[in-house]
Scaffold this motif. Structure first.
Motif, mmCIF file in Angstrom:
data_model
loop_
_atom_site.group_PDB
_atom_site.id
_atom_site.type_symbol
_atom_site.label_atom_id
_atom_site.label_comp_id
_atom_site.label_asym_id
_atom_site.label_seq_id
_atom_site.Cartn_x
_atom_site.Cartn_y
_atom_site.Cartn_z
ATOM 1 N N THR A 1 0.878 -1.175 0.000
ATOM 2 C CA THR A 1 0.000 0.000 0.000
ATOM 3 C C THR A 1 0.910 1.218 0.000
ATOM 4 O O THR A 1 1.628 1.455 0.972
ATOM 5 C CB THR A 1 -0.914 0.011 1.245
ATOM 6 O OG1 THR A 1 -1.666 -1.206 1.267
ATOM 7 C CG2 THR A 1 -1.871 1.187 1.212
ATOM 8 N N ARG A 2 0.918 1.942 -1.107
ATOM 9 C CA ARG A 2 1.925 2.976 -1.308
ATOM 10 C C ARG A 2 1.436 4.376 -0.937
ATOM 11 O O ARG A 2 0.283 4.726 -1.230
ATOM 12 C CB ARG A 2 2.402 2.972 -2.766
ATOM 13 C CG ARG A 2 2.979 1.622 -3.151
ATOM 14 C CD ARG A 2 3.491 1.575 -4.563
ATOM 15 N NE ARG A 2 3.848 0.197 -4.907
ATOM 16 C CZ ARG A 2 4.317 -0.179 -6.083
ATOM 17 N NH1 ARG A 2 4.493 0.730 -7.042
ATOM 18 N NH2 ARG A 2 4.622 -1.450 -6.327
ATOM 19 N N VAL A 3 2.330 5.122 -0.309
ATOM 20 C CA VAL A 3 2.022 6.520 0.009
ATOM 21 C C VAL A 3 1.757 7.261 -1.300
ATOM 22 O O VAL A 3 2.515 7.131 -2.259
ATOM 23 C CB VAL A 3 3.192 7.161 0.788
ATOM 24 C CG1 VAL A 3 2.981 8.666 0.926
ATOM 25 C CG2 VAL A 3 3.321 6.509 2.156
ATOM 26 N N PRO B 1 4.251 4.870 -9.003
ATOM 27 C CA PRO B 1 5.359 3.978 -9.397
ATOM 28 C C PRO B 1 6.380 3.839 -8.266
ATOM 29 O O PRO B 1 6.506 4.755 -7.446
ATOM 30 C CB PRO B 1 5.989 4.708 -10.599
ATOM 31 C CG PRO B 1 4.989 5.720 -11.025
ATOM 32 C CD PRO B 1 4.152 6.055 -9.840
ATOM 33 N N PRO B 2 7.101 2.718 -8.227
ATOM 34 C CA PRO B 2 8.079 2.533 -7.138
ATOM 35 C C PRO B 2 9.207 3.551 -7.213
ATOM 36 O O PRO B 2 9.649 3.912 -8.306
ATOM 37 C CB PRO B 2 8.607 1.109 -7.373
ATOM 38 C CG PRO B 2 8.254 0.769 -8.782
ATOM 39 C CD PRO B 2 7.058 1.589 -9.147
ATOM 40 N N LYS B 3 9.647 4.023 -6.054
ATOM 41 C CA LYS B 3 10.771 4.967 -6.036
ATOM 42 C C LYS B 3 11.528 4.818 -4.719
ATOM 43 O O LYS B 3 10.976 4.321 -3.742
ATOM 44 C CB LYS B 3 10.286 6.404 -6.220
ATOM 45 C CG LYS B 3 9.352 6.894 -5.139
ATOM 46 C CD LYS B 3 8.815 8.288 -5.448
ATOM 47 C CE LYS B 3 7.807 8.696 -4.378
ATOM 48 N NZ LYS B 3 7.016 9.845 -4.720
ATOM 49 N N GLY B 4 12.762 5.285 -4.708
ATOM 50 C CA GLY B 4 13.565 5.291 -3.487
ATOM 51 C C GLY B 4 13.885 3.898 -2.974
ATOM 52 O O GLY B 4 13.825 2.909 -3.708
ATOM 53 N N ILE B 5 14.236 3.853 -1.683
ATOM 54 C CA ILE B 5 14.611 2.571 -1.060
ATOM 55 C C ILE B 5 13.407 1.633 -1.033
ATOM 56 O O ILE B 5 13.520 0.437 -1.304
ATOM 57 C CB ILE B 5 15.143 2.806 0.374
ATOM 58 C CG1 ILE B 5 16.409 3.677 0.323
ATOM 59 C CG2 ILE B 5 15.443 1.489 1.078
ATOM 60 C CD1 ILE B 5 16.832 4.240 1.668
ATOM 61 N N SER B 6 12.230 2.208 -0.736
ATOM 62 C CA SER B 6 11.031 1.362 -0.684
ATOM 63 C C SER B 6 10.756 0.755 -2.063
ATOM 64 O O SER B 6 10.351 -0.409 -2.170
ATOM 65 C CB SER B 6 9.819 2.164 -0.224
ATOM 66 O OG SER B 6 9.575 3.262 -1.084
ATOM 67 N N LEU C 1 6.369 -10.131 3.515
ATOM 68 C CA LEU C 1 7.040 -9.446 4.621
ATOM 69 C C LEU C 1 7.949 -8.332 4.107
ATOM 70 O O LEU C 1 8.032 -7.257 4.699
ATOM 71 C CB LEU C 1 7.816 -10.455 5.487
ATOM 72 C CG LEU C 1 6.911 -11.438 6.260
ATOM 73 C CD1 LEU C 1 7.723 -12.569 6.867
ATOM 74 C CD2 LEU C 1 6.113 -10.710 7.340
ATOM 75 N N VAL C 2 8.617 -8.587 2.979
ATOM 76 C CA VAL C 2 9.459 -7.528 2.383
ATOM 77 C C VAL C 2 8.573 -6.379 1.911
ATOM 78 O O VAL C 2 8.911 -5.196 2.098
ATOM 79 C CB VAL C 2 10.329 -8.081 1.222
ATOM 80 C CG1 VAL C 2 11.042 -6.951 0.483
ATOM 81 C CG2 VAL C 2 11.352 -9.092 1.742
ATOM 82 N N LEU C 3 7.430 -6.697 1.336
ATOM 83 C CA LEU C 3 6.512 -5.637 0.882
ATOM 84 C C LEU C 3 5.989 -4.816 2.062
ATOM 85 O O LEU C 3 5.880 -3.580 1.977
ATOM 86 C CB LEU C 3 5.342 -6.230 0.096
ATOM 87 C CG LEU C 3 5.666 -6.720 -1.321
ATOM 88 C CD1 LEU C 3 4.457 -7.426 -1.940
ATOM 89 C CD2 LEU C 3 6.122 -5.577 -2.222
ATOM 90 N N ILE C 4 5.672 -5.489 3.164
ATOM 91 C CA ILE C 4 5.204 -4.761 4.353
ATOM 92 C C ILE C 4 6.327 -3.874 4.896
ATOM 93 O O ILE C 4 6.094 -2.723 5.276
ATOM 94 C CB ILE C 4 4.683 -5.740 5.436
ATOM 95 C CG1 ILE C 4 3.344 -6.340 4.976
ATOM 96 C CG2 ILE C 4 4.503 -5.040 6.775
ATOM 97 C CD1 ILE C 4 2.827 -7.463 5.844
ATOM 98 N N ALA C 5 7.557 -4.401 4.908
ATOM 99 C CA ALA C 5 8.702 -3.577 5.341
ATOM 100 C C ALA C 5 8.863 -2.376 4.419
ATOM 101 O O ALA C 5 9.103 -1.245 4.880
ATOM 102 C CB ALA C 5 9.973 -4.432 5.346
ATOM 103 N N ALA C 6 8.696 -2.601 3.131
ATOM 104 C CA ALA C 6 8.802 -1.499 2.160
ATOM 105 C C ALA C 6 7.732 -0.437 2.422
ATOM 106 O O ALA C 6 7.983 0.766 2.263
ATOM 107 C CB ALA C 6 8.666 -2.040 0.740
ATOM 108 N N ARG D 1 6.560 0.418 5.312
ATOM 109 C CA ARG D 1 6.991 1.241 6.448
ATOM 110 C C ARG D 1 8.088 2.210 6.017
ATOM 111 O O ARG D 1 8.106 3.386 6.394
ATOM 112 C CB ARG D 1 7.506 0.355 7.600
ATOM 113 C CG ARG D 1 6.523 -0.645 8.166
ATOM 114 C CD ARG D 1 5.351 0.019 8.908
ATOM 115 N NE ARG D 1 4.226 0.267 8.011
ATOM 116 C CZ ARG D 1 3.272 -0.627 7.719
ATOM 117 N NH1 ARG D 1 3.301 -1.813 8.248
ATOM 118 N NH2 ARG D 1 2.280 -0.315 6.899
ATOM 119 N N VAL D 2 9.026 1.714 5.199
ATOM 120 C CA VAL D 2 10.107 2.575 4.689
ATOM 121 C C VAL D 2 9.503 3.700 3.842
ATOM 122 O O VAL D 2 9.888 4.868 3.960
ATOM 123 C CB VAL D 2 11.120 1.741 3.866
ATOM 124 C CG1 VAL D 2 12.123 2.642 3.149
ATOM 125 C CG2 VAL D 2 11.831 0.734 4.761
#
Lengths: 382, 195
Positions: A52-54, B84-89, B109-114, B116-117
């Motif tokens: 779930t992306r910001v 779109p994906p960006k940065g460390i996450s 679990l990696v996606l959930i960690a991402a 939070r990041v």
């Protein structure tokens, strides 16, 4: 356009975003008139749904007016008043061609285990949702339907998810005449499941929750017997006694991932995200249904494992049935029921919140303030 | 209750109300009584007219390399284009999709960690804008005062009260700790500033 955006767990705000563009010839852009916050949006809001992306816009319950159509769209025209099912689906893949619209294989590159859902994380395809002034609607010839002239917009928005899902939950129970049906959860889906169980001939409908105001609604709206699980040391034993030690014929889990009732399970799932969802309601369902009975699951769970009592389900010879609801398959019958006065979905609406106040709307619904059962979101331009 | 409860004998429990009584009490009782005449019966039903005029849909253009599950043969013909994906996450997310199938806990679990990041990357990024994140307005917590926060809870014996106290800590504690960290960093910088 004004649009709700997710800013991290428990945080949302309204921002200015670009109006979505046609990305595929069968897209439409819909100007949203009325939306809603769904109980399953709270799983996103609480940060439980992976990927779930910001910056994402939530919202899979909305109705509006067609603003623009792609070059291949034939069934809709600019200006049409439309209701849009929460499922995004192509209408032609292996699954869609068999009626399993919620399991479409052509709209979600991120996962094969779930189809496409508006505004429901990248796990469900990465589509922005309808808590905004405009939304992209893929496969406009397949999903949306023009709202009949006789239908109220508030009824229409509840037909995009909550009512069909509740009705589908009752269907999955394979209810036979005279069956005792227990529904866990007196939120919108549970209320509609209870109401639908009567249409399918249930002899007795019992609704379980811990919020007294929702149980009152279950009594007045869904004509159900109700029990508040907080008042019983063990709700399963109470249900066994209430059914002459037999158990219910059918139990519907209309709670899903954030069930209350066990602190440890709630914390490990909702707070620590170590389970795909708190399995409390599902385990109570497995325990309180009779041997050989059916458990229907329409509460939403995440993709991680949960500590479900599968051995009991196996030893009891249960039938477990579940899915995300294929909304459009329910519509013709539900339209009939609304027209005949058997159902009036908007009776459960308690709050109408302007889009600009979306953060308050989420908090009120999440924290269950102000006797909130179903909050609608009124678009800025509506 | 019978002397010997239902499941111990071959008896069928008596109905509390007859069909006539239920029909009189509940609008529409039994209108969908026939299981074969319910909308999703049978579950798999080929031949429904969906409105699709294609066997395989035209492909949506891919404006950036779209991450996908390794259980898919290819990027699906239609997909969402939000965030779109960006940065460390973003790197973590791409890794989770590339490396692990949906059947592996590590994938999720990696996606959930991402996630939070991503939240913290976005909070930090927001401080460089004219609209920094504001935990008070964004949590909607002020509705506690406008929508009966206290009376919705006090004396209600709600099951969720046993964990609602954690929510403000989960939301607020990282902000408090980050603030204290920033203050400590400033003090350290001042201490080591050349005179």
């Amino acid at each position: 356009m004004r649009s709700m955006v997710y800013r991290g767990p428990y945080k949302v705000r309204v921002e200015e975003k670009d109006i979505p563009q046609i990305e595929h010839p069968n897209d439409a852009i819909v100007q949203v008139k009325l939306g809603a916050i769904c109980g399953s949006d709270l799983h996103l809001y609480h940060g439980m749904m992976p990927d779930t992306r910001v910056g994402m816009t939530f919202g899979h319950e909305f109705v509006g007016v067609v603003h623009e159509v792609g070059s291949s769209v034939q069934n809709l025209e600019v200006g049409d008043r439309v209701m849009v099912p929460f499922n995004i689906y192509c209408g032609s893949c292996y699954f869609c061609s068999r009626g399993l619209y919620s399991n479409c294989h052509n709209v979600n590159p991120n996962a094969t285990a779930v189809g496409g859902i508006y505004g429901y994380s990248h796990t469900c395809g990465g589509y922005d949702g309808g808590q905004a002034e405009f939304v992209r609607v893929p496969f406009a010839d397949v999903g949306p339907t023009t709202i009949p002239d006789w239908m109220d917009e508030e009824d229409a928005v509840l037909l995009t998810d909550a009512l069909p899902t509740g009705y589908f939950g009752a269907q999955l129970g394979d209810i036979a005449e005279g069956d005792t049906v227990v529904v866990f959860g007196a939120g919108p889906v549970g209320l509609f499941a209870a109401k639908s169980a009567w249409l399918m001939g249930a002899g007795r409908v019992i609704v379980i929750d811990h919020l007294e105001y929702r149980l009152e609604k279950a009594r007045s709206f869904a004509h159900a017997e109700t029990y508040n699980f907080v008042e019983y040391d063990d709700i399963v034993v109470h249900l066994k006694k209430a059914t002459d030690y037999l158990g219910a014929d059918v139990v519907i889990d209309a709670v899903g991932a954030e069930a209350d009732g066990n602190f440890l399970q709630h914390v490990t799932s909702s707070k620590l995200k170590l389970q795909g969802g708190s399995p409390i309601a599902l385990n109570w369902a497995i325990d309180s249904v009779r041997k050989g009975g059916t458990v229907s699951v329409v509460g939403a769970y995440g993709p991680l494992f949960s500590a479900v009592k599968f051995g009991d389900a196996m030893n009891k010879g249960l039938t477990l049935r579940m899915n995300q609801c294929p909304v459009k398959r329910q519509w013709p019958r539900l339209f009939e029921h609304i027209r005949n006065g058997h159902l009036k979905p908007s009776d459960i609406v308690t709050h109408r919140i302007p889009l600009e106040h979306i953060a308050e709307g989420y908090h009120i619904f999440s924290a269950k303030l102000d006797d909130c059962i179903k909050p609608l979101i009124v678009a800025t331009s509506a | 209750m019978a002397e010997i409860p239902t499941p111990y004998t071959s008896s069928t429990p008596a109905l509390k109300e007859t069909a006539e009584e239920l029909r009189a009490r509940i609008p529409g009782w039994g209108v969908d009584l026939d299981p074969a005449d319910r909308p999703s019966y049978p579950r798999e039903q080929p031949g429904i007219e969906t409105g699709a005029r294609w066997d395989f849909p035209e492909r949506q253009p891919e404006k950036w390399p779209r991450e996908r599950s390794v259980e898919h043969a290819f990027v699906t013909p239609v997909f969402g284009t939000s965030t779109p994906p960006k940065g460390i996450s973003g790197a973590l997310r791409k890794y989770a999709y590339r490396k692990y199938s949906e059947g592996r806990a590590a994938h999720w679990l990696v996606l959930i960690a991402a996630d939070r990041v991503d939240a913290w990357e976005s909070h930090l990024r927001s401080f460089a804008t004219l609209r920094p994140d504001n935990p008070v307005t964004e949590t909607g917590v002020l509705s506690e005062f406008s929508h009966h926060g206290a009376s919705s809870r006090v004396g209600k014996r709600r099951a969720d009260l046993n964990h609602q106290w954690i929510d403000p800590i989960l939301v607020g504690a990282p902000w408090v700790l980050a603030g204290l960290g920033a203050v400590a960093a400033l003090r350290t910088l001042r201490k080591h500033r050349p005179a």
